[in-house]
Design a protein around this motif. Structure first.
Motif, PDB file in Angstrom:
ATOM      1  N   VAL A   1       0.711  -1.088   0.182  1.00  0.00           N
ATOM      2  CA  VAL A   1       0.220   0.146   0.085  1.00  0.00           C
ATOM      3  C   VAL A   1       1.256   1.253   0.123  1.00  0.00           C
ATOM      4  O   VAL A   1       0.725   2.146  -0.801  1.00  0.00           O
ATOM      5  N   ARG A   2       1.839   1.231   1.109  1.00  0.00           N
ATOM      6  CA  ARG A   2       2.816   2.477   0.859  1.00  0.00           C
ATOM      7  C   ARG A   2       3.811   2.362  -0.641  1.00  0.00           C
ATOM      8  O   ARG A   2       3.887   3.821  -1.075  1.00  0.00           O
ATOM      9  N   ASP A   3       3.925   1.449  -1.412  1.00  0.00           N
ATOM     10  CA  ASP A   3       4.615   1.814  -2.296  1.00  0.00           C
ATOM     11  C   ASP A   3       3.439   1.957  -3.639  1.00  0.00           C
ATOM     12  O   ASP A   3       4.030   3.031  -4.379  1.00  0.00           O
ATOM     13  N   TYR A   4       1.779   1.650  -3.435  1.00  0.00           N
ATOM     14  CA  TYR A   4       1.284   2.543  -4.878  1.00  0.00           C
ATOM     15  C   TYR A   4       1.117   3.483  -3.853  1.00  0.00           C
ATOM     16  O   TYR A   4       1.220   4.402  -4.768  1.00  0.00           O
ATOM     17  N   LEU A   5       0.615   4.147  -2.780  1.00  0.00           N
ATOM     18  CA  LEU A   5       1.185   5.398  -2.682  1.00  0.00           C
ATOM     19  C   LEU A   5       1.798   6.723  -2.718  1.00  0.00           C
ATOM     20  O   LEU A   5       1.904   7.358  -3.412  1.00  0.00           O
ATOM     21  N   ASP A   6       2.925   6.498  -2.534  1.00  0.00           N
ATOM     22  CA  ASP A   6       5.186   6.389  -3.152  1.00  0.00           C
ATOM     23  C   ASP A   6       4.629   6.674  -4.763  1.00  0.00           C
ATOM     24  O   ASP A   6       4.858   7.723  -5.240  1.00  0.00           O
ATOM     25  N   ARG A   7       4.261   5.487  -5.663  1.00  0.00           N
ATOM     26  CA  ARG A   7       3.886   6.550  -7.145  1.00  0.00           C
ATOM     27  C   ARG A   7       2.888   7.286  -7.475  1.00  0.00           C
ATOM     28  O   ARG A   7       3.132   7.994  -8.004  1.00  0.00           O
ATOM     29  N   MET A   8       1.628   7.478  -6.847  1.00  0.00           N
ATOM     30  CA  MET A   8       0.781   8.372  -6.190  1.00  0.00           C
ATOM     31  C   MET A   8       0.987   9.511  -6.346  1.00  0.00           C
ATOM     32  O   MET A   8       1.210  10.580  -7.061  1.00  0.00           O
ATOM     33  N   ARG A   9       1.852   9.790  -5.430  1.00  0.00           N
ATOM     34  CA  ARG A   9       3.078  10.719  -4.618  1.00  0.00           C
ATOM     35  C   ARG A   9       3.514  11.386  -6.015  1.00  0.00           C
ATOM     36  O   ARG A   9       3.324  12.527  -5.967  1.00  0.00           O
ATOM     37  N   ALA A  10       4.404  10.786  -6.420  1.00  0.00           N
ATOM     38  CA  ALA A  10       5.230  11.185  -7.618  1.00  0.00           C
ATOM     39  C   ALA A  10       4.864  11.340  -8.876  1.00  0.00           C
ATOM     40  O   ALA A  10       5.181  11.991  -9.235  1.00  0.00           O
ATOM     41  N   ALA A  11       3.385  10.662  -9.148  1.00  0.00           N
ATOM     42  CA  ALA A  11       2.941  11.517 -10.102  1.00  0.00           C
ATOM     43  C   ALA A  11       2.170  12.899 -10.052  1.00  0.00           C
ATOM     44  O   ALA A  11       1.948  13.094 -10.754  1.00  0.00           O
ATOM     45  N   LEU A  12       2.125  13.508  -8.823  1.00  0.00           N
ATOM     46  CA  LEU A  12       1.382  14.506  -8.266  1.00  0.00           C
ATOM     47  C   LEU A  12       2.444  15.671  -8.349  1.00  0.00           C
ATOM     48  O   LEU A  12       2.231  16.921  -7.576  1.00  0.00           O
ATOM     49  N   SER A  13       3.724  15.289  -8.252  1.00  0.00           N
ATOM     50  CA  SER A  13       4.882  16.229  -8.448  1.00  0.00           C
ATOM     51  C   SER A  13       4.882  17.513  -8.143  1.00  0.00           C
ATOM     52  O   SER A  13       5.683  18.137  -7.673  1.00  0.00           O
ATOM     53  N   ASP A  14       4.433  17.531  -9.377  1.00  0.00           N
ATOM     54  CA  ASP A  14       4.287  18.821 -10.758  1.00  0.00           C
ATOM     55  C   ASP A  14       3.322  19.165  -9.439  1.00  0.00           C
ATOM     56  O   ASP A  14       3.190  20.917  -9.922  1.00  0.00           O
ATOM     57  N   LEU A  15       2.513  19.145  -8.069  1.00  0.00           N
ATOM     58  CA  LEU A  15       1.871  20.014  -7.438  1.00  0.00           C
ATOM     59  C   LEU A  15       2.835  20.659  -6.937  1.00  0.00           C
ATOM     60  O   LEU A  15       2.710  20.220  -6.098  1.00  0.00           O
ATOM     61  N   PRO A  16       2.408  22.073  -6.389  1.00  0.00           N
ATOM     62  CA  PRO A  16       1.885  22.442  -4.830  1.00  0.00           C
ATOM     63  C   PRO A  16       1.995  21.220  -4.165  1.00  0.00           C
ATOM     64  O   PRO A  16       1.516  20.478  -3.570  1.00  0.00           O
ATOM     65  N   ASP A  17       2.595  21.948  -2.650  1.00  0.00           N
ATOM     66  CA  ASP A  17       2.861  20.797  -2.037  1.00  0.00           C
ATOM     67  C   ASP A  17       1.319  20.774  -1.238  1.00  0.00           C
ATOM     68  O   ASP A  17       0.761  19.421  -0.724  1.00  0.00           O
TER      69      ASP A  17
ATOM     70  N   GLU B   1      -1.320  -6.525  -7.980  1.00  0.00           N
ATOM     71  CA  GLU B   1      -2.468  -6.552  -8.784  1.00  0.00           C
ATOM     72  C   GLU B   1      -4.444  -6.155  -8.407  1.00  0.00           C
ATOM     73  O   GLU B   1      -4.023  -5.577  -8.829  1.00  0.00           O
ATOM     74  N   ALA B   2      -4.475  -7.376  -7.781  1.00  0.00           N
ATOM     75  CA  ALA B   2      -5.883  -6.864  -7.080  1.00  0.00           C
ATOM     76  C   ALA B   2      -6.593  -5.418  -6.787  1.00  0.00           C
ATOM     77  O   ALA B   2      -7.155  -5.047  -7.408  1.00  0.00           O
ATOM     78  N   LEU B   3      -5.040  -4.872  -5.772  1.00  0.00           N
ATOM     79  CA  LEU B   3      -5.440  -3.369  -5.706  1.00  0.00           C
ATOM     80  C   LEU B   3      -5.514  -2.313  -7.165  1.00  0.00           C
ATOM     81  O   LEU B   3      -5.872  -1.720  -7.229  1.00  0.00           O
ATOM     82  N   THR B   4      -4.070  -2.864  -7.880  1.00  0.00           N
ATOM     83  CA  THR B   4      -3.827  -2.364  -8.834  1.00  0.00           C
ATOM     84  C   THR B   4      -5.339  -2.290 -10.289  1.00  0.00           C
ATOM     85  O   THR B   4      -5.764  -1.724 -11.026  1.00  0.00           O
ATOM     86  N   SER B   5      -6.178  -3.978  -9.841  1.00  0.00           N
ATOM     87  CA  SER B   5      -7.157  -3.855 -10.698  1.00  0.00           C
ATOM     88  C   SER B   5      -8.612  -2.969 -10.090  1.00  0.00           C
ATOM     89  O   SER B   5      -9.054  -3.184 -10.884  1.00  0.00           O
ATOM     90  N   ARG B   6      -8.564  -2.594  -8.983  1.00  0.00           N
ATOM     91  CA  ARG B   6     -10.090  -1.974  -7.712  1.00  0.00           C
ATOM     92  C   ARG B   6      -9.741  -0.923  -8.045  1.00  0.00           C
ATOM     93  O   ARG B   6     -10.339  -0.644  -8.692  1.00  0.00           O
ATOM     94  N   LEU B   7      -8.291  -0.436  -8.344  1.00  0.00           N
ATOM     95  CA  LEU B   7      -8.365   1.519  -8.436  1.00  0.00           C
ATOM     96  C   LEU B   7      -7.719   1.807  -9.500  1.00  0.00           C
ATOM     97  O   LEU B   7      -8.086   2.492  -9.573  1.00  0.00           O
ATOM     98  N   GLY B   8      -6.940   0.868  -9.978  1.00  0.00           N
ATOM     99  CA  GLY B   8      -6.319   1.617 -11.709  1.00  0.00           C
ATOM    100  C   GLY B   8      -4.882   1.533 -11.349  1.00  0.00           C
ATOM    101  O   GLY B   8      -4.880   1.457  -9.720  1.00  0.00           O
ATOM    102  N   THR B   9      -3.871   2.208 -11.827  1.00  0.00           N
ATOM    103  CA  THR B   9      -2.469   2.105 -11.475  1.00  0.00           C
ATOM    104  C   THR B   9      -2.126   3.574 -10.990  1.00  0.00           C
ATOM    105  O   THR B   9      -3.004   4.229 -11.195  1.00  0.00           O
ATOM    106  N   PRO B  10      -1.197   3.244  -9.978  1.00  0.00           N
ATOM    107  CA  PRO B  10      -1.148   4.640  -9.186  1.00  0.00           C
ATOM    108  C   PRO B  10      -0.804   5.857 -10.420  1.00  0.00           C
ATOM    109  O   PRO B  10      -1.556   6.603  -9.606  1.00  0.00           O
ATOM    110  N   GLU B  11      -0.571   6.102 -11.001  1.00  0.00           N
ATOM    111  CA  GLU B  11      -0.419   6.892 -11.767  1.00  0.00           C
ATOM    112  C   GLU B  11      -1.998   7.117 -12.190  1.00  0.00           C
ATOM    113  O   GLU B  11      -1.896   8.501 -12.657  1.00  0.00           O
TER     114      GLU B  11
END
Length: 393
Positions: free
Chosen positions: A10-26, A54-64
Protein backbone atom coordinates in the motif's frame (compact mmCIF):
# COMPACT_ATOMS: atom_id res chain seq x y z
CA UNK A 1 -0.28 -12.50 3.64
CA UNK A 2 1.08 -10.55 6.57
CA UNK A 3 -0.19 -7.09 7.44
CA UNK A 4 3.40 -5.82 7.20
CA UNK A 5 3.59 -6.96 3.61
CA UNK A 6 0.19 -5.43 2.91
CA UNK A 7 1.24 -2.11 4.39
CA UNK A 8 4.42 -2.16 2.31
CA UNK A 9 2.52 -2.65 -0.95
CA UNK A 10 0.00 0.00 0.00
CA UNK A 11 2.85 2.37 0.84
CA UNK A 12 4.51 1.64 -2.51
CA UNK A 13 1.21 2.35 -4.29
CA UNK A 14 0.83 5.67 -2.44
CA UNK A 15 4.45 6.65 -3.12
CA UNK A 16 3.92 6.19 -6.84
CA UNK A 17 0.78 8.32 -6.62
CA UNK A 18 2.69 11.06 -4.82
CA UNK A 19 5.39 10.94 -7.50
CA UNK A 20 2.73 11.35 -10.21
CA UNK A 21 1.49 14.49 -8.40
CA UNK A 22 4.94 15.96 -7.84
CA UNK A 23 4.36 18.84 -10.26
CA UNK A 24 1.67 20.28 -7.96
CA UNK A 25 2.33 22.53 -4.97
CA UNK A 26 2.84 20.70 -1.68
CA UNK A 27 -0.44 21.97 -0.24
CA UNK A 28 -2.46 20.52 -3.12
CA UNK A 29 -0.56 17.23 -2.93
CA UNK A 30 -1.35 16.96 0.77
CA UNK A 31 -5.06 17.63 0.17
CA UNK A 32 -5.30 14.96 -2.54
CA UNK A 33 -3.22 12.39 -0.71
CA UNK A 34 -5.16 12.77 2.55
CA UNK A 35 -8.24 11.35 0.81
CA UNK A 36 -6.22 8.85 -1.19
CA UNK A 37 -4.46 7.37 1.84
CA UNK A 38 -7.72 6.55 3.58
CA UNK A 39 -9.38 5.16 0.46
CA UNK A 40 -6.46 2.93 -0.58
CA UNK A 41 -6.22 1.54 2.95
CA UNK A 42 -9.98 0.91 2.95
CA UNK A 43 -9.81 -0.98 -0.34
CA UNK A 44 -6.87 -3.04 0.91
CA UNK A 45 -8.84 -3.98 4.01
CA UNK A 46 -11.87 -4.97 1.90
CA UNK A 47 -9.73 -7.29 -0.24
CA UNK A 48 -8.62 -9.14 2.92
CA UNK A 49 -6.90 -12.45 2.14
CA UNK A 50 -7.24 -11.75 -1.58
CA UNK A 51 -5.11 -8.63 -1.32
CA UNK A 52 -2.20 -8.23 -3.71
CA UNK A 53 -0.62 -5.43 -5.68
CA UNK A 54 -2.36 -6.77 -8.78
CA UNK A 55 -5.74 -6.90 -7.01
CA UNK A 56 -5.28 -3.35 -5.75
CA UNK A 57 -4.35 -2.15 -9.24
CA UNK A 58 -7.30 -4.01 -10.73
CA UNK A 59 -9.62 -2.28 -8.28
CA UNK A 60 -8.26 1.27 -8.45
CA UNK A 61 -6.12 1.32 -11.57
CA UNK A 62 -2.40 2.01 -11.62
CA UNK A 63 -1.13 4.63 -9.16
CA UNK A 64 -0.52 7.03 -12.05
CA UNK A 65 -4.06 6.55 -13.38
CA UNK A 66 -5.62 6.96 -9.94
CA UNK A 67 -3.54 10.09 -9.27
CA UNK A 68 -4.64 11.47 -12.63
CA UNK A 69 -8.31 10.90 -11.78
CA UNK A 70 -8.02 12.57 -8.39
CA UNK A 71 -6.20 15.62 -9.73
CA UNK A 72 -8.76 16.06 -12.50
CA UNK A 73 -11.58 15.64 -9.97
CA UNK A 74 -10.00 18.37 -7.85
CA UNK A 75 -9.88 20.68 -10.86
CA UNK A 76 -6.11 20.53 -11.54
CA UNK A 77 -4.70 20.12 -15.08
CA UNK A 78 -3.19 16.76 -16.13
CA UNK A 79 0.51 16.21 -15.48
CA UNK A 80 2.86 17.09 -18.34
CA UNK A 81 5.50 14.61 -17.21
CA UNK A 82 3.36 11.53 -16.63
CA UNK A 83 1.78 9.85 -19.61
CA UNK A 84 -1.31 8.02 -18.48
CA UNK A 85 -2.56 5.22 -20.66
CA UNK A 86 -5.97 4.32 -19.36
CA UNK A 87 -7.54 1.02 -20.31
CA UNK A 88 -11.06 1.21 -21.68
CA UNK A 89 -13.56 1.35 -18.83
CA UNK A 90 -17.32 0.93 -18.74
CA UNK A 91 -19.04 4.31 -18.55
CA UNK A 92 -22.47 3.18 -17.39
CA UNK A 93 -21.86 4.19 -13.76
CA UNK A 94 -20.34 7.52 -14.82
CA UNK A 95 -23.23 8.26 -17.17
CA UNK A 96 -25.72 7.30 -14.46
CA UNK A 97 -24.05 9.70 -12.04
CA UNK A 98 -24.00 12.51 -14.63
CA UNK A 99 -27.67 12.23 -15.56
CA UNK A 100 -28.68 11.76 -11.93
CA UNK A 101 -27.05 15.15 -11.30
CA UNK A 102 -28.89 16.74 -14.25
CA UNK A 103 -32.24 15.21 -13.27
CA UNK A 104 -31.75 16.10 -9.62
CA UNK A 105 -31.00 19.73 -10.39
CA UNK A 106 -33.95 20.10 -12.80
CA UNK A 107 -36.39 18.36 -10.46
CA UNK A 108 -35.26 20.39 -7.48
CA UNK A 109 -35.82 23.58 -9.49
CA UNK A 110 -39.31 22.40 -10.50
CA UNK A 111 -40.18 21.54 -6.90
CA UNK A 112 -39.01 24.97 -5.78
CA UNK A 113 -41.42 26.60 -8.23
CA UNK A 114 -44.32 24.22 -7.67
CA UNK A 115 -44.09 23.89 -3.90
CA UNK A 116 -45.74 20.75 -2.57
CA UNK A 117 -46.95 19.70 -6.01
CA UNK A 118 -43.45 18.62 -7.05
CA UNK A 119 -42.58 16.77 -3.83
CA UNK A 120 -43.45 13.17 -4.93
CA UNK A 121 -41.34 13.36 -8.12
CA UNK A 122 -38.49 15.11 -6.32
CA UNK A 123 -38.45 12.39 -3.67
CA UNK A 124 -38.12 9.72 -6.36
CA UNK A 125 -35.30 11.52 -8.16
CA UNK A 126 -33.56 12.17 -4.83
CA UNK A 127 -33.15 8.40 -4.43
CA UNK A 128 -31.09 8.26 -7.64
CA UNK A 129 -29.05 11.30 -6.64
CA UNK A 130 -28.19 9.73 -3.27
CA UNK A 131 -27.30 6.52 -5.08
CA UNK A 132 -24.93 8.46 -7.34
CA UNK A 133 -23.34 10.17 -4.32
CA UNK A 134 -22.69 6.78 -2.70
CA UNK A 135 -21.11 5.47 -5.92
CA UNK A 136 -18.87 8.51 -6.23
CA UNK A 137 -17.59 8.16 -2.66
CA UNK A 138 -16.97 4.45 -3.01
CA UNK A 139 -15.34 4.86 -6.40
CA UNK A 140 -13.66 8.28 -6.67
CA UNK A 141 -12.33 7.38 -10.11
CA UNK A 142 -15.86 7.87 -11.44
CA UNK A 143 -15.32 11.64 -11.23
CA UNK A 144 -12.69 11.46 -13.94
CA UNK A 145 -14.95 9.25 -16.06
CA UNK A 146 -17.82 11.69 -15.67
CA UNK A 147 -15.51 14.47 -16.85
CA UNK A 148 -14.61 12.47 -19.95
CA UNK A 149 -18.22 11.82 -21.01
CA UNK A 150 -19.10 13.38 -24.40
CA UNK A 151 -22.15 15.12 -22.96
CA UNK A 152 -20.09 16.64 -20.17
CA UNK A 153 -17.36 17.67 -22.60
CA UNK A 154 -19.95 19.40 -24.80
CA UNK A 155 -21.36 21.20 -21.77
CA UNK A 156 -17.92 22.41 -20.70
CA UNK A 157 -17.17 23.64 -24.21
CA UNK A 158 -20.46 25.55 -24.31
CA UNK A 159 -19.64 27.22 -20.98
CA UNK A 160 -16.14 28.08 -22.20
CA UNK A 161 -17.56 29.68 -25.36
CA UNK A 162 -20.04 31.67 -23.27
CA UNK A 163 -17.27 32.96 -21.03
CA UNK A 164 -15.24 33.97 -24.08
CA UNK A 165 -18.19 35.79 -25.64
CA UNK A 166 -20.27 38.82 -24.62
CA UNK A 167 -21.76 37.10 -21.53
CA UNK A 168 -18.24 36.56 -20.16
CA UNK A 169 -18.25 39.69 -17.98
CA UNK A 170 -21.65 38.82 -16.53
CA UNK A 171 -20.52 35.27 -15.76
CA UNK A 172 -17.35 36.56 -14.11
CA UNK A 173 -19.39 38.99 -12.01
CA UNK A 174 -21.81 36.25 -10.93
CA UNK A 175 -18.88 34.06 -9.91
CA UNK A 176 -17.58 36.84 -7.71
CA UNK A 177 -20.91 36.73 -5.85
CA UNK A 178 -20.61 33.02 -5.05
CA UNK A 179 -20.06 33.44 -1.27
CA UNK A 180 -23.19 35.59 -0.97
CA UNK A 181 -25.12 33.13 -3.12
CA UNK A 182 -24.04 30.23 -0.90
CA UNK A 183 -25.54 31.99 2.10
CA UNK A 184 -28.72 33.01 0.24
CA UNK A 185 -29.06 29.49 -1.13
CA UNK A 186 -28.94 28.06 2.39
CA UNK A 187 -31.74 30.39 3.53
CA UNK A 188 -33.89 29.60 0.48
CA UNK A 189 -33.48 25.84 0.98
CA UNK A 190 -34.68 26.27 4.57
CA UNK A 191 -37.66 28.31 3.34
CA UNK A 192 -38.52 25.59 0.83
CA UNK A 193 -38.80 23.20 3.76
CA UNK A 194 -41.48 25.43 5.29
CA UNK A 195 -43.37 25.60 1.97
CA UNK A 196 -43.26 21.86 1.33
CA UNK A 197 -43.20 20.26 4.77
CA UNK A 198 -44.44 22.91 7.20
CA UNK A 199 -42.87 22.76 10.65
CA UNK A 200 -42.81 18.99 11.12
CA UNK A 201 -40.12 16.33 11.04
CA UNK A 202 -39.49 16.93 7.35
CA UNK A 203 -38.70 20.54 8.16
CA UNK A 204 -35.93 19.40 10.51
CA UNK A 205 -34.53 17.27 7.71
CA UNK A 206 -34.67 20.32 5.46
CA UNK A 207 -32.64 22.30 8.01
CA UNK A 208 -30.01 19.56 7.93
CA UNK A 209 -30.04 19.74 4.13
CA UNK A 210 -29.63 23.52 4.36
CA UNK A 211 -26.53 23.10 6.52
CA UNK A 212 -25.16 20.53 4.06
CA UNK A 213 -25.92 22.97 1.26
CA UNK A 214 -23.83 25.68 2.89
CA UNK A 215 -20.90 23.26 3.27
CA UNK A 216 -21.13 22.06 -0.33
CA UNK A 217 -20.44 25.47 -1.88
CA UNK A 218 -16.72 25.94 -1.06
CA UNK A 219 -16.00 22.19 -0.95
CA UNK A 220 -17.26 21.59 -4.49
CA UNK A 221 -14.42 23.78 -5.80
CA UNK A 222 -11.81 21.27 -4.63
CA UNK A 223 -13.83 18.04 -4.57
CA UNK A 224 -16.20 17.63 -7.49
CA UNK A 225 -18.21 14.97 -5.69
CA UNK A 226 -19.87 17.76 -3.71
CA UNK A 227 -21.45 19.00 -6.94
CA UNK A 228 -24.11 16.30 -6.46
CA UNK A 229 -25.21 18.27 -3.40
CA UNK A 230 -24.39 21.80 -4.52
CA UNK A 231 -26.16 21.88 -7.91
CA UNK A 232 -29.51 20.33 -6.81
CA UNK A 233 -29.48 22.70 -3.83
CA UNK A 234 -28.90 25.63 -6.21
CA UNK A 235 -31.81 24.47 -8.37
CA UNK A 236 -34.10 24.19 -5.35
CA UNK A 237 -33.05 27.63 -4.12
CA UNK A 238 -33.60 29.26 -7.52
CA UNK A 239 -37.04 27.67 -7.88
CA UNK A 240 -38.01 28.73 -4.36
CA UNK A 241 -36.92 32.30 -5.11
CA UNK A 242 -39.16 32.38 -8.20
CA UNK A 243 -42.00 30.87 -6.15
CA UNK A 244 -41.69 33.64 -3.55
CA UNK A 245 -41.54 36.37 -6.21
CA UNK A 246 -44.59 34.91 -7.94
CA UNK A 247 -46.53 34.96 -4.68
CA UNK A 248 -45.43 38.43 -3.53
CA UNK A 249 -45.42 40.56 -6.69
CA UNK A 250 -49.07 40.05 -7.74
CA UNK A 251 -50.22 40.98 -4.21
CA UNK A 252 -47.96 44.02 -4.21
CA UNK A 253 -49.49 45.37 -7.44
CA UNK A 254 -53.06 44.33 -6.60
CA UNK A 255 -54.08 47.63 -5.03
CA UNK A 256 -52.49 49.63 -7.84
CA UNK A 257 -54.45 47.75 -10.49
CA UNK A 258 -57.69 47.52 -8.56
CA UNK A 259 -60.37 49.82 -10.03
CA UNK A 260 -61.13 52.89 -7.95
CA UNK A 261 -64.60 53.43 -9.44
CA UNK A 262 -67.45 51.10 -8.65
CA UNK A 263 -70.55 50.33 -10.63
CA UNK A 264 -74.02 50.77 -9.15
CA UNK A 265 -74.82 48.19 -6.49
CA UNK A 266 -76.93 45.25 -7.52
CA UNK A 267 -80.48 45.87 -6.37
CA UNK A 268 -81.75 43.49 -3.75
CA UNK A 269 -85.28 42.20 -3.39
CA UNK A 270 -87.14 42.71 -0.11
CA UNK A 271 -87.86 39.70 2.04
CA UNK A 272 -91.48 39.82 0.97
CA UNK A 273 -93.53 41.31 -1.89
CA UNK A 274 -97.28 42.03 -1.93
CA UNK A 275 -99.07 42.49 -5.25
CA UNK A 276 -102.49 44.14 -5.77
CA UNK A 277 -104.77 44.39 -8.79
CA UNK A 278 -106.27 47.67 -10.01
CA UNK A 279 -109.17 47.30 -7.61
CA UNK A 280 -106.90 47.01 -4.58
CA UNK A 281 -107.40 43.31 -4.12
CA UNK A 282 -104.35 41.45 -2.79
CA UNK A 283 -103.11 38.73 -5.13
CA UNK A 284 -101.68 35.47 -3.85
CA UNK A 285 -99.44 32.86 -5.44
CA UNK A 286 -97.82 35.43 -7.74
CA UNK A 287 -94.57 34.38 -9.45
CA UNK A 288 -92.03 37.12 -10.22
CA UNK A 289 -89.51 37.16 -13.09
CA UNK A 290 -86.95 39.70 -14.25
CA UNK A 291 -86.54 41.18 -17.73
CA UNK A 292 -84.47 38.16 -18.83
CA UNK A 293 -87.07 35.63 -17.75
CA UNK A 294 -85.15 34.53 -14.68
CA UNK A 295 -87.11 33.85 -11.49
CA UNK A 296 -86.63 36.40 -8.72
CA UNK A 297 -86.04 34.18 -5.72
CA UNK A 298 -85.58 34.93 -2.04
CA UNK A 299 -85.27 32.51 0.86
CA UNK A 300 -88.04 32.00 3.39
CA UNK A 301 -87.51 30.63 6.89
CA UNK A 302 -90.67 29.47 8.63
CA UNK A 303 -91.20 28.36 12.18
CA UNK A 304 -89.16 25.38 13.24
CA UNK A 305 -92.00 24.06 15.31
CA UNK A 306 -94.34 24.24 12.34
CA UNK A 307 -96.64 26.68 14.06
CA UNK A 308 -99.60 28.08 12.21
CA UNK A 309 -99.70 27.13 8.55
CA UNK A 310 -97.52 24.01 8.63
CA UNK A 311 -97.28 23.84 4.84
CA UNK A 312 -95.52 27.17 4.73
CA UNK A 313 -93.38 26.72 7.83
CA UNK A 314 -90.52 24.87 6.12
CA UNK A 315 -87.52 26.56 4.50
CA UNK A 316 -87.96 27.27 0.84
CA UNK A 317 -86.37 29.43 -1.85
CA UNK A 318 -88.53 30.16 -4.88
CA UNK A 319 -90.21 33.05 -6.68
CA UNK A 320 -93.73 32.65 -5.32
CA UNK A 321 -95.09 35.64 -3.39
CA UNK A 322 -96.23 36.87 -0.99
CA UNK A 323 -94.42 34.90 1.70
CA UNK A 324 -96.26 33.96 4.87
CA UNK A 325 -95.48 36.20 7.82
CA UNK A 326 -93.66 34.84 10.84
CA UNK A 327 -94.50 36.37 14.22
CA UNK A 328 -93.38 35.65 17.78
CA UNK A 329 -95.37 36.15 20.96
CA UNK A 330 -94.03 37.33 24.31
CA UNK A 331 -92.90 33.82 25.15
CA UNK A 332 -90.87 33.34 21.97
CA UNK A 333 -93.41 31.04 20.37
CA UNK A 334 -93.47 31.24 16.60
CA UNK A 335 -96.48 31.15 14.35
CA UNK A 336 -96.98 31.62 10.63
CA UNK A 337 -99.58 34.23 9.65
CA UNK A 338 -101.36 34.50 6.33
CA UNK A 339 -103.00 37.52 4.80
CA UNK A 340 -101.80 41.08 4.09
CA UNK A 341 -100.80 43.26 7.08
CA UNK A 342 -101.94 46.49 5.44
CA UNK A 343 -104.50 47.95 3.01
CA UNK A 344 -103.72 50.16 0.02
CA UNK A 345 -105.55 52.79 -1.95
CA UNK A 346 -104.95 52.26 -5.66
CA UNK A 347 -104.37 55.60 -7.50
CA UNK A 348 -106.53 56.60 -10.46
CA UNK A 349 -105.00 57.80 -13.71
CA UNK A 350 -105.40 61.52 -14.38
CA UNK A 351 -105.39 61.11 -18.17
CA UNK A 352 -107.23 58.78 -20.46
CA UNK A 353 -104.77 55.94 -21.08
CA UNK A 354 -106.29 55.26 -24.48
CA UNK A 355 -105.39 58.77 -25.56
CA UNK A 356 -101.74 58.29 -24.71
CA UNK A 357 -101.70 55.06 -26.65
CA UNK A 358 -103.36 56.51 -29.78
CA UNK A 359 -100.76 56.11 -32.56
CA UNK A 360 -102.37 58.91 -34.51
CA UNK A 361 -101.52 61.39 -31.78
CA UNK A 362 -98.56 63.60 -32.59
CA UNK A 363 -96.20 65.32 -30.20
CA UNK A 364 -95.51 68.05 -32.77
CA UNK A 365 -97.75 71.14 -32.38
CA UNK A 366 -99.94 71.86 -35.39
CA UNK A 367 -99.76 75.62 -35.01
CA UNK A 368 -97.28 78.28 -33.96
CA UNK A 369 -96.20 78.26 -30.33
CA UNK A 370 -95.74 81.35 -28.28
CA UNK A 371 -92.24 81.08 -26.72
CA UNK A 372 -93.32 83.18 -23.75
CA UNK A 373 -95.72 80.47 -22.61
CA UNK A 374 -94.25 77.56 -20.64
CA UNK A 375 -96.18 74.33 -20.42
CA UNK A 376 -95.74 71.76 -17.63
CA UNK A 377 -96.88 68.29 -18.67
CA UNK A 378 -99.32 66.72 -16.22
CA UNK A 379 -98.38 63.57 -14.36
CA UNK A 380 -99.98 60.49 -15.85
CA UNK A 381 -99.88 58.67 -12.51
CA UNK A 382 -100.44 60.02 -9.05
CA UNK A 383 -97.83 59.55 -6.34
CA UNK A 384 -97.27 56.19 -4.62
CA UNK A 385 -100.44 54.91 -2.96
CA UNK A 386 -100.83 55.46 0.72
CA UNK A 387 -100.93 52.43 2.91
CA UNK A 388 -103.07 51.84 5.97
CA UNK A 389 -101.87 49.29 8.48
CA UNK A 390 -104.33 46.63 9.45
CA UNK A 391 -104.43 44.62 12.62
CA UNK A 392 -103.78 40.92 12.31
CA UNK A 393 -106.08 38.74 14.19
Amino acid sequence: MSSTHTRAEVRDYLDRMRAALSDLPDVEISEIMDDADAHVAEVAAELGEEFSAEALTSRLGTPEVYAHELRVAAGYPPSKHVVVVEPPKPVFAARFAFWALVAGTATAFAMGIGGRDGFPLASLVAVFVIWAVVLLHRRPELIGQVGDLPENTALQQALAQAEAGPPGKAIAYLRSLQPAWWLARTVLVAISGVVVAGFGILFLLTLALAALTFMSGPRAKTDRRWLWVSLPAAGLAAGTLLYILGAVLPNATYHDNYPTSYGPPTPTLPNNVYVFDKNGKALTDVYLYDEEGQPIETPFYGCRNGGGDGANSRYREDNRYPRPRVEYDDYGNCRVMSGVPFAVSIPTESLDPSASLDPSASATPSGPVDPSISVTPPSSVSPAPPTVATTSK
